[in-house]
Design a protein around this motif. Structure first.
Motif, PDB file in Angstrom:
ATOM      1  N   GLY A  13       0.474  -1.644   0.510  1.00  0.00           N
ATOM      2  CA  GLY A  13      -0.183  -0.252   0.122  1.00  0.00           C
ATOM      3  C   GLY A  13       1.523   1.219   0.333  1.00  0.00           C
ATOM      4  N   TYR A  14       1.880   1.151   0.550  1.00  0.00           N
ATOM      5  CA  TYR A  14       2.986   2.381   0.704  1.00  0.00           C
ATOM      6  C   TYR A  14       3.231   2.500  -0.048  1.00  0.00           C
ATOM      7  CZ  TYR A  14       1.683   3.675   5.607  1.00  0.00           C
ATOM      8  OH  TYR A  14       0.501   4.108   6.669  1.00  0.00           O
ATOM      9  N   SER A  15       4.001   1.136  -0.714  1.00  0.00           N
ATOM     10  CA  SER A  15       4.803   1.576  -2.013  1.00  0.00           C
ATOM     11  C   SER A  15       3.929   1.931  -3.240  1.00  0.00           C
ATOM     12  CB  SER A  15       5.222  -0.011  -2.579  1.00  0.00           C
ATOM     13  OG  SER A  15       4.032  -0.564  -2.830  1.00  0.00           O
ATOM     14  N   LEU A  16       2.517   2.369  -3.242  1.00  0.00           N
ATOM     15  CA  LEU A  16       2.119   3.253  -4.750  1.00  0.00           C
ATOM     16  C   LEU A  16       1.592   4.323  -4.221  1.00  0.00           C
ATOM     17  CD1 LEU A  16      -1.051   0.771  -5.174  1.00  0.00           C
ATOM     18  CD2 LEU A  16       0.821   0.606  -6.374  1.00  0.00           C
ATOM     19  N   PHE A  17       2.441   5.305  -3.326  1.00  0.00           N
ATOM     20  CA  PHE A  17       2.434   5.980  -2.828  1.00  0.00           C
ATOM     21  C   PHE A  17       2.758   7.084  -4.059  1.00  0.00           C
ATOM     22  CE2 PHE A  17       3.867  10.779  -1.055  1.00  0.00           C
ATOM     23  CZ  PHE A  17       2.529  10.957  -0.622  1.00  0.00           C
ATOM     24  N   VAL A  18       4.234   6.782  -4.366  1.00  0.00           N
ATOM     25  CA  VAL A  18       5.103   7.789  -5.162  1.00  0.00           C
ATOM     26  C   VAL A  18       3.740   8.075  -6.912  1.00  0.00           C
ATOM     27  CG1 VAL A  18       5.957   5.455  -5.960  1.00  0.00           C
ATOM     28  CG2 VAL A  18       7.915   7.758  -6.302  1.00  0.00           C
ATOM     29  N   PHE A  19       3.068   7.192  -7.465  1.00  0.00           N
ATOM     30  CA  PHE A  19       2.236   7.160  -8.199  1.00  0.00           C
ATOM     31  C   PHE A  19       1.550   7.828  -8.342  1.00  0.00           C
ATOM     32  CE2 PHE A  19       3.708   2.200  -8.199  1.00  0.00           C
ATOM     33  CZ  PHE A  19       4.182   3.005  -9.496  1.00  0.00           C
ATOM     34  N   ILE A  20       1.141   8.877  -7.069  1.00  0.00           N
ATOM     35  CA  ILE A  20       0.228   9.535  -7.096  1.00  0.00           C
ATOM     36  C   ILE A  20       0.077  11.111  -7.517  1.00  0.00           C
ATOM     37  CG2 ILE A  20      -1.590  11.354  -5.147  1.00  0.00           C
ATOM     38  CD1 ILE A  20      -1.561   8.887  -3.188  1.00  0.00           C
ATOM     39  N   PRO A  21       1.564  11.647  -7.270  1.00  0.00           N
ATOM     40  CA  PRO A  21       1.974  12.706  -8.055  1.00  0.00           C
ATOM     41  C   PRO A  21       3.009  12.450  -9.095  1.00  0.00           C
ATOM     42  CG  PRO A  21       3.713  11.948  -5.706  1.00  0.00           C
ATOM     43  CD  PRO A  21       2.769  11.760  -6.168  1.00  0.00           C
ATOM     44  N   THR A  22       2.886  11.506  -9.360  1.00  0.00           N
ATOM     45  CA  THR A  22       3.375  11.056 -10.901  1.00  0.00           C
ATOM     46  C   THR A  22       2.282  11.147 -12.459  1.00  0.00           C
ATOM     47  OG1 THR A  22       4.842   9.381 -10.395  1.00  0.00           O
ATOM     48  CG2 THR A  22       4.714   8.986 -12.418  1.00  0.00           C
ATOM     49  N   VAL A  23       0.643  10.495 -11.338  1.00  0.00           N
ATOM     50  CA  VAL A  23       0.048  10.819 -12.046  1.00  0.00           C
ATOM     51  C   VAL A  23      -0.855  11.822 -12.317  1.00  0.00           C
ATOM     52  CG1 VAL A  23      -2.622   9.836 -12.054  1.00  0.00           C
ATOM     53  CG2 VAL A  23      -1.083   7.935 -11.577  1.00  0.00           C
ATOM     54  N   VAL A  24      -0.502  12.503 -11.700  1.00  0.00           N
ATOM     55  CA  VAL A  24      -1.221  14.360 -11.583  1.00  0.00           C
ATOM     56  C   VAL A  24       0.243  14.411 -12.676  1.00  0.00           C
ATOM     57  CG1 VAL A  24      -1.097  16.524 -11.005  1.00  0.00           C
ATOM     58  CG2 VAL A  24      -1.726  14.504  -9.441  1.00  0.00           C
ATOM     59  N   LEU A  25       0.991  14.481 -12.661  1.00  0.00           N
ATOM     60  CA  LEU A  25       2.163  15.107 -13.828  1.00  0.00           C
ATOM     61  C   LEU A  25       1.674  14.745 -14.953  1.00  0.00           C
ATOM     62  CD1 LEU A  25       5.643  16.018 -12.204  1.00  0.00           C
ATOM     63  CD2 LEU A  25       4.247  17.542 -12.070  1.00  0.00           C
ATOM     64  N   TRP A  26       1.269  13.462 -15.397  1.00  0.00           N
ATOM     65  CA  TRP A  26       1.423  12.999 -16.818  1.00  0.00           C
ATOM     66  C   TRP A  26       0.366  13.364 -17.622  1.00  0.00           C
ATOM     67  CZ3 TRP A  26       0.705   6.916 -15.463  1.00  0.00           C
ATOM     68  CH2 TRP A  26       1.662   6.187 -15.121  1.00  0.00           C
ATOM     69  N   LEU A  27      -0.025  14.857 -16.506  1.00  0.00           N
ATOM     70  CA  LEU A  27      -1.348  15.675 -17.192  1.00  0.00           C
ATOM     71  C   LEU A  27      -0.275  16.134 -18.571  1.00  0.00           C
ATOM     72  CD1 LEU A  27      -3.681  16.636 -14.644  1.00  0.00           C
ATOM     73  CD2 LEU A  27      -4.046  15.470 -16.867  1.00  0.00           C
ATOM     74  N   ILE A  28       1.132  16.865 -17.933  1.00  0.00           N
ATOM     75  CA  ILE A  28       1.802  17.213 -19.209  1.00  0.00           C
ATOM     76  C   ILE A  28       1.589  16.327 -20.959  1.00  0.00           C
ATOM     77  CG2 ILE A  28       4.193  18.452 -20.007  1.00  0.00           C
ATOM     78  CD1 ILE A  28       4.894  17.972 -16.939  1.00  0.00           C
ATOM     79  N   PRO A  29       1.309  17.391 -21.699  1.00  0.00           N
ATOM     80  CA  PRO A  29       1.492  16.149 -23.417  1.00  0.00           C
ATOM     81  C   PRO A  29       2.724  16.160 -23.921  1.00  0.00           C
ATOM     82  CG  PRO A  29       0.475  18.724 -23.595  1.00  0.00           C
ATOM     83  CD  PRO A  29       0.850  18.733 -21.910  1.00  0.00           C
ATOM     84  N   VAL A  30       3.676  15.295 -23.266  1.00  0.00           N
ATOM     85  CA  VAL A  30       4.922  15.270 -23.924  1.00  0.00           C
ATOM     86  C   VAL A  30       4.867  13.832 -23.144  1.00  0.00           C
ATOM     87  CG1 VAL A  30       7.135  15.504 -23.388  1.00  0.00           C
ATOM     88  CG2 VAL A  30       5.409  17.598 -23.040  1.00  0.00           C
ATOM     89  N   PRO A  31       4.567  13.059 -24.837  1.00  0.00           N
ATOM     90  CA  PRO A  31       5.408  11.867 -24.158  1.00  0.00           C
ATOM     91  C   PRO A  31       6.498  11.363 -23.556  1.00  0.00           C
ATOM     92  CG  PRO A  31       4.280  12.186 -26.607  1.00  0.00           C
ATOM     93  CD  PRO A  31       4.787  13.333 -25.605  1.00  0.00           C
ATOM     94  N   TRP A  32       7.668  11.920 -23.869  1.00  0.00           N
ATOM     95  CA  TRP A  32       8.472  11.183 -23.562  1.00  0.00           C
ATOM     96  C   TRP A  32       9.416  11.445 -22.009  1.00  0.00           C
ATOM     97  CZ3 TRP A  32      12.389  14.382 -20.582  1.00  0.00           C
ATOM     98  CH2 TRP A  32      12.262  15.919 -21.510  1.00  0.00           C
ATOM     99  N   LEU A  33       8.416  12.712 -21.732  1.00  0.00           N
ATOM    100  CA  LEU A  33       8.470  12.784 -20.260  1.00  0.00           C
ATOM    101  C   LEU A  33       7.706  12.011 -19.055  1.00  0.00           C
ATOM    102  CD1 LEU A  33      10.080  14.626 -17.938  1.00  0.00           C
ATOM    103  CD2 LEU A  33       7.441  16.085 -18.766  1.00  0.00           C
ATOM    104  N   GLN A  34       6.210  11.854 -19.928  1.00  0.00           N
ATOM    105  CA  GLN A  34       6.160  10.632 -19.294  1.00  0.00           C
ATOM    106  C   GLN A  34       6.329   9.528 -18.730  1.00  0.00           C
ATOM    107  OE1 GLN A  34       1.673  11.084 -21.573  1.00  0.00           O
ATOM    108  NE2 GLN A  34       1.628  13.059 -20.869  1.00  0.00           N
ATOM    109  N   TRP A  35       7.234   8.459 -20.526  1.00  0.00           N
ATOM    110  CA  TRP A  35       7.484   7.988 -20.018  1.00  0.00           C
ATOM    111  C   TRP A  35       8.748   7.454 -18.962  1.00  0.00           C
ATOM    112  CZ3 TRP A  35       5.081   3.370 -21.266  1.00  0.00           C
ATOM    113  CH2 TRP A  35       3.927   3.268 -22.092  1.00  0.00           C
TER     114      TRP A  35
END
Length: 311
Positions: free
Chosen positions: A204-226
């Motif tokens: 459960g705690y290991s998934l916390f890092v994906f919360i800010p990552t998902v928010v930053l995925w709104l940036i429409p730059v594919p290479w930055l998202q990956w």
């Protein structure tokens, strides 16, 4: 009555004679007699206080034993209430531990300390599911602003899909891992797994890092998202590997390698699946249908172009 009076008068007369003959000695003996009596009284009082302390300790032990005997069963609400008994500092410390994994730093021993909780994993999973659904819809809104031909409609089913996927992952994968390690403990006695709740807490705690990552995925730059996805997957996967390594290192090298590789692979599948499902810029249902050749009736005449010959 006469005998009693004579006896009392005799004691008084004997005491008077002693005081008259040696007044100094009589005074000293009187003080000596009083002093031991005082000491005896103090000793009795101190013994009584010690006895009271012992009785208090025994009563405390009895109360503790009664509390242990009166622990609620797992079918009651009070049994699960203890797993949510954490404060903010403990939750923040465990989040920091999952975000900064390092070799030799065991998340279970250094942060959980044999007190796993379900408060942090529950809200982390709920927040991640909600953020995935919201950002997935916002991705379509931004795509529509860039391309007006795309028709956007709210996709509320993504909340359900995200919630079911994440909660099943956090509960079913730790259950399978815990069962496998319990089975390996029967094969090799030196392999000691964590408890089921500790395993769930780690995931459960290991998934916390994906919360800010998902928010930053709104940036429409594919290479930055990956790039952000790979960074989040590396931190989260490293937290799991460093936590599970002390448990599986006593097993054979083949089993340890396969187990850790499976853990990282399932983690990667979760991240990649969320990326492709929730963040596809142009859904398939909005693609324009291909042009198809249509046959015209024989009585329809096509307009002639300049230079064309008629037969």
């Amino acid at each position: 009555m006469a005998a009693a009076d004579e006896l009392a008068f005799h004691e008084f007369e004997e005491a008077s004679n002693l005081l008259a003959e040696t007044p100094d000695a009589a005074t000293t003996s009187g003080s000596d007699q009083l002093t031991p009596q005082g000491h005896v009284a103090v000793a009795v009082d101190s013994g009584g206080s010690y006895g009271a302390e012992e009785e208090a300790e025994e009563s405390d032990r009895t109360a503790l034993l009664q509390e242990e005997k009166q622990q609620p069963g797992f079918w009651t609400f009070g049994y699960y209430q203890s797993f949510f008994d954490v404060d903010t500092s403990q939750v923040l410390d465990r989040i920091r531990g999952s975000l900064l994994p390092r070799p030799g730093h065991n998340f279970v021993r250094h942060h959980l300390r044999n007190q796993p909780d379900l408060y942090g994993p529950f809200w982390i999973c709920a927040t991640l599911a909600f953020v995935l659904a919201v950002t997935g819809n916002l991705t379509l809104v931004l795509a529509q602003r860039r391309d007006p031909s795309i028709h956007y409609s709210p996709q509320f089913h993504k909340v359900t899909v995200a919630g079911i996927t994440i909660y099943c992952y956090v509960w079913l994968v730790p259950l399978a891992l815990w069962g496998f390690l319990r089975w390996r403990k029967g094969v090799r006695e030196r392999v000691g797994p964590y408890t089921f709740l500790e395993t769930v807490c780690v995931y459960g705690y290991s998934l916390f890092v994906f919360i800010p990552t998902v928010v930053l995925w709104l940036i429409p730059v594919p290479w930055l998202q990956w790039l952000l996805g790979v960074l989040a997957l590396s931190l989260s996967g490293a937290s799991l590997v460093f936590t599970l390594w002390p448990v599986v290192r006593e097993d054979t090298s083949l089993v340890a390698a396969v187990l850790l590789s499976t853990v990282v692979l399932l983690h990667a599948l979760l991240a990649v699946g969320c990326k492709f499902y929730f963040f596809q810029p142009l859904p398939l249902e909005h693609l324009a249908p291909p042009l198809q050749a249509t046959s015209l009736p024989p009585d329809v005449l096509l307009p002639l172009t300049p230079g064309a010959k008629t037969t």
